[in-house]
Motif scaffolding. Structure first.
Motif, short mmCIF file in Angstrom:
data_model
loop_
_atom_site.label_atom_id
_atom_site.label_comp_id
_atom_site.label_asym_id
_atom_site.label_seq_id
_atom_site.Cartn_x
_atom_site.Cartn_y
_atom_site.Cartn_z
N SER A 117 -38.40 14.83 28.97
CA SER A 117 -37.19 16.09 29.82
C SER A 117 -38.64 17.34 29.53
CB SER A 117 -36.25 15.77 29.53
OG SER A 117 -35.17 14.87 30.55
N LEU A 118 -38.91 17.13 28.66
CA LEU A 118 -38.97 19.38 28.51
C LEU A 118 -40.73 19.25 29.63
CD1 LEU A 118 -39.01 21.33 26.24
CD2 LEU A 118 -40.68 20.36 25.24
N PHE A 119 -41.70 17.89 29.82
CA PHE A 119 -42.35 18.07 30.11
C PHE A 119 -42.19 18.68 31.47
CE2 PHE A 119 -44.70 14.63 27.39
CZ PHE A 119 -44.97 15.53 26.85
N LYS A 120 -40.69 18.51 32.48
CA LYS A 120 -41.11 19.20 33.18
C LYS A 120 -40.68 20.69 33.44
CE LYS A 120 -38.87 15.08 35.54
NZ LYS A 120 -39.64 14.56 36.54
N ILE A 121 -40.28 20.97 32.45
CA ILE A 121 -40.33 22.24 32.45
C ILE A 121 -41.74 22.94 32.15
CG2 ILE A 121 -39.78 24.67 31.22
CD1 ILE A 121 -37.04 23.08 30.91
N LEU A 122 -42.86 22.29 31.17
CA LEU A 122 -44.01 22.57 30.58
C LEU A 122 -44.98 22.49 31.51
CD1 LEU A 122 -44.20 21.63 27.02
CD2 LEU A 122 -44.09 23.72 28.22
N ASP A 123 -45.04 21.61 32.32
CA ASP A 123 -45.27 21.29 33.20
C ASP A 123 -46.04 22.71 34.62
OD1 ASP A 123 -46.71 18.52 33.05
OD2 ASP A 123 -45.06 17.77 33.84
N TYR A 124 -44.18 22.89 35.38
CA TYR A 124 -44.46 23.83 36.33
C TYR A 124 -44.73 25.29 35.96
CZ TYR A 124 -41.79 27.30 38.92
OH TYR A 124 -41.69 27.94 40.50
N CYS A 125 -44.43 25.46 34.51
CA CYS A 125 -45.45 26.31 33.48
C CYS A 125 -46.12 27.00 33.57
CB CYS A 125 -44.79 26.96 32.04
SG CYS A 125 -43.15 27.31 32.51
N GLN A 126 -47.40 25.62 33.43
CA GLN A 126 -48.48 25.23 33.05
C GLN A 126 -48.87 25.78 34.32
OE1 GLN A 126 -50.09 24.92 30.00
NE2 GLN A 126 -52.01 25.33 31.07
N LYS A 127 -48.53 25.08 35.59
CA LYS A 127 -49.60 24.90 36.92
C LYS A 127 -48.81 26.41 37.71
CE LYS A 127 -48.27 23.67 41.25
NZ LYS A 127 -47.79 22.66 42.90
N ASN A 128 -48.29 26.85 36.88
CA ASN A 128 -47.81 28.48 37.88
C ASN A 128 -48.12 29.47 37.15
OD1 ASN A 128 -46.70 27.97 40.18
ND2 ASN A 128 -45.57 26.66 38.63
N ASN A 129 -49.21 29.57 35.27
CA ASN A 129 -49.40 30.05 34.92
C ASN A 129 -48.70 31.41 34.16
OD1 ASN A 129 -52.21 31.56 33.49
ND2 ASN A 129 -51.97 33.67 34.61
N ILE A 130 -47.09 30.74 33.26
CA ILE A 130 -46.36 31.05 32.80
C ILE A 130 -46.15 31.48 31.16
CG2 ILE A 130 -43.76 31.24 32.62
CD1 ILE A 130 -43.59 30.04 35.23
N THR A 131 -46.52 32.89 31.51
CA THR A 131 -46.27 32.94 30.02
C THR A 131 -44.68 32.48 29.16
OG1 THR A 131 -47.50 35.13 29.65
CG2 THR A 131 -46.15 34.14 27.64
N VAL A 132 -45.12 31.51 27.85
CA VAL A 132 -43.81 31.05 27.45
C VAL A 132 -43.81 30.82 26.24
CG1 VAL A 132 -42.74 28.28 26.49
CG2 VAL A 132 -43.99 28.68 29.24
N LEU A 133 -42.36 31.94 25.65
CA LEU A 133 -42.16 31.86 24.64
C LEU A 133 -40.67 30.61 24.04
CD1 LEU A 133 -40.60 33.24 22.28
CD2 LEU A 133 -39.10 34.38 23.48
N PHE A 134 -41.60 29.70 22.91
CA PHE A 134 -41.11 28.64 22.36
C PHE A 134 -40.40 28.49 21.20
CE2 PHE A 134 -41.80 23.83 21.68
CZ PHE A 134 -41.69 23.54 22.73
N GLY A 135 -39.38 27.92 20.49
CA GLY A 135 -39.04 27.61 19.43
C GLY A 135 -37.98 26.98 19.13
N GLU A 136 -37.77 27.16 18.07
CA GLU A 136 -36.07 26.03 18.05
C GLU A 136 -35.43 27.13 17.04
OE1 GLU A 136 -37.56 22.50 15.76
OE2 GLU A 136 -39.00 22.13 16.48
N ILE A 137 -34.07 26.23 17.03
CA ILE A 137 -32.86 27.39 17.12
C ILE A 137 -32.82 27.75 15.64
CG2 ILE A 137 -30.13 27.66 16.86
CD1 ILE A 137 -30.38 25.57 19.02
N GLY A 138 -33.32 26.72 14.67
CA GLY A 138 -33.38 26.70 13.41
C GLY A 138 -33.71 25.65 12.52
N SER A 139 -34.03 25.12 11.20
CA SER A 139 -34.25 24.14 10.72
C SER A 139 -33.66 22.88 11.70
CB SER A 139 -34.54 24.26 9.46
OG SER A 139 -34.63 23.22 8.51
N ALA A 140 -34.87 21.85 10.97
CA ALA A 140 -34.17 20.59 11.37
C ALA A 140 -34.22 20.12 10.91
CB ALA A 140 -35.80 19.47 12.57
#
Length: 510
Positions: A117-140
């Motif tokens: 499901s995450l790929f649905k967002i990343l595919d769009y961002c990669q295709k459209n050359n969008i800068t992605v700020l990635f991260g996790e809320i806190g320690s897993a």
């Protein structure tokens, strides 16, 4: 484009003309200076977009109800917005982390439904050359685990190796370690030394795994106006301390901004965030500075009381909601805040957030406790029984213009002030193109003259977001638009600004 709201384009003969406005309605000419630069590190503006943690898999709280048709609708709306900057706010538990084995080693599943499901967002961002700020809320590893937990740091590195190297998502350029670390709600709980250690360990891990060629850390991502009683470091001190003590490790600086209506309209919200006095220190590093979250939040008084009542009247809204997202003036305030930020040297703004369907209070999946902050609720039918909730809300349109007409790589230019209270503008150059955004947040109609001081004749597109063109009851918004040919950009152009409106002028064509 028609997506929920009626969007009609018509000529704007009264809005923009060259040397034709009634002079007694205008102040002096507002000059934009192409050779005087505020900032050249502009990342762009965008939104926070999570991968629907309650609807991303067959085992999710709502099931896997984000259908291809839903994703196609989202893509269509984002195609119009053209966000330059996306923050993906996630948790390892939502995607890939499946606990610890008997030896205490993390069990990671990068082939899960949730990762797909995450790929649905990343595919769009990669295709459209969008800068992605990635991260996790806190320690897993454990919500109460240290922010510098070495197992968690290794999990992050393994995941990023998978996403960036194996899958090729080079759009992921910035990593956010711990959301709002100075807050009591954060896994770091205001522990500066712990978070600082985590940043150093993460940066070291990026370098030793050669991920630093693709990605850098950001920080502190704090809430400046909040002081955690457990912390020896005040909220306003996290940003300057990050510059002083972590400049070798941090590649991008950011804070979060939740500001009330009055501070934005009075032009004081950057002072309220304790940002203005730190900008020289940040700028001296030569690194970008952005707002990792921007939202309008009423902290008291009549405006908060009205918001609280609207939450009570909505059977699906949580206490963590801004009900003004349904209102016309929310879009005006978003643009006003962003104009002020860009003029102060802010290199990008991420609005919290894109879609009500992404998060619930505490992320439990309770459909009576949605976090209503979005430009729509894409699952309005499925989780609220209300198809109209899927419609686009009015603020989407002026925010889209702040994204698409101020692209990544723009140079933000200095300009005169307008001379009118609560009337502001910002301008940018992108290659040979220019864009100007103007906001009138006063209760009076105004007319001003703008001179780009650029010796060229170009076609100029103008877009107007006017309160008298919005019918809230019928969910109808008319965008006032015009294309003018061969405009002399080195001559004053008069612009009509109704009270409570936004106007964008641009030579950029899509």
């Amino acid at each position: 484009m028609k997506t929920g709201w009626m969007l009609v384009m018509f000529a704007m003969s009264l809005m923009l003309s060259c040397n034709s406005a009634n002079k007694d309605q205008e102040g002096s000419v507002i000059n934009i200076y192409p050779d005087q630069v505020i900032g050249e590190n502009f990342i762009g503006n965008g939104v926070q977009w999570s991968a629907y943690p309650h609807a991303d898999a067959s085992t999710a709280e709502w099931g896997n109800i984000m259908t291809d048709a839903k994703w196609d609708t989202l893509y269509s709306r984002l195609d119009y917005m053209k966000p330059q900057f996306i923050r993906i706010f996630d948790m390892a538990e939502w995607r890939y982390f499946r606990g610890l084995d008997e030896n205490g080693t993390p069990i990671n599943d990068f082939d899960s439904e949730e990762v797909q499901s995450l790929f649905k967002i990343l595919d769009y961002c990669q295709k459209n050359n969008i800068t992605v700020l990635f991260g996790e809320i806190g320690s897993a590893i454990d919500p109460k685990s240290d922010a510098n937990d070495l197992k968690w740091i290794q999990m992050i590195v393994d995941y990023l190796n998978f996403l960036i190297i194996d899958k090729g998502y080079t759009c992921i350029k910035i990593y956010d370690l711990v959301n709002e670390p100075n807050g009591y709600w954060s896994s770091a709980d205001g522990n500066w030394e712990e978070w600082k250690s985590g940043i150093k360990r993460l940066d070291s891990a990026f370098k030793s795994n050669k991920l630093d060629r693709y990605i850098a850390t950001s920080g502190p991502g704090s809430v400046p106006q909040f002081d955690n009683e457990k912390s020896e470091v005040k909220g306003s001190e996290w940003l300057p301390k990050s510059v002083d003590e972590l400049n070798d490790q941090i590649g991008y600086y950011d804070v979060h901004a939740y500001v009330d209506q009055a501070a934005i309209r009075n032009g004081t919200y950057l002072d309220y965030l304790s940002v203005t006095g730190v900008m020289d220190k940040v700028n001296a590093t030569g690194k970008p500075f952005f707002l990792g979250e921007l939202g309008l939040k009423e902290w008291g008084g009549e405006t908060k009381a009205r918001n609280d009542q609207r939450i009570k009247d909505d059977p699906h809204a949580s206490d963590d909601s801004n009900m003004r997202v349904y209102d016309f003036d929310y879009g005006v305030d978003l643009v006003d805040a962003t104009i002020q930020g860009m003029n102060a040297g802010v290199d990008g703004v991420v609005v919290w957030d894109l879609d009500d369907a992404m998060h619930t209070l505490g992320d439990t999946g309770d459909t009576t406790k949605l976090k209503r902050w979005g430009f729509w609720n894409i699952l309005g039918t499925e989780i609220c029984g209300n198809p109209r909730d899927e419609e686009i809300r009015p603020g989407y349109y002026p925010w889209s213009w702040m994204c698409k007409y101020f692209p990544n790589g723009s140079t933000i230019l200095r300009s005169d002030t307008t001379g009118f209270d609560k009337v502001r503008l910002t301008a940018a150059r992108y290659g040979d193109d220019y864009s100007v955004a103007l906001v009138n947040n006063s209760n009076r109609n105004q007319a001003i003259s703008v001179n780009l001081n650029y010796d060229s004749q170009m076609d100029l597109n103008s877009y107007g977001y006017y309160p008298d063109q919005f019918n809230q009851q019928e969910n109808q918004l008319t965008i006032v638009s015009e294309v003018r040919t061969s405009v002399a950009l080195n001559e004053p152009m008069s612009v009509h600004l109704p009270a409570g409106s936004v106007v964008v002028l641009t030579t950029i064509n899509y």
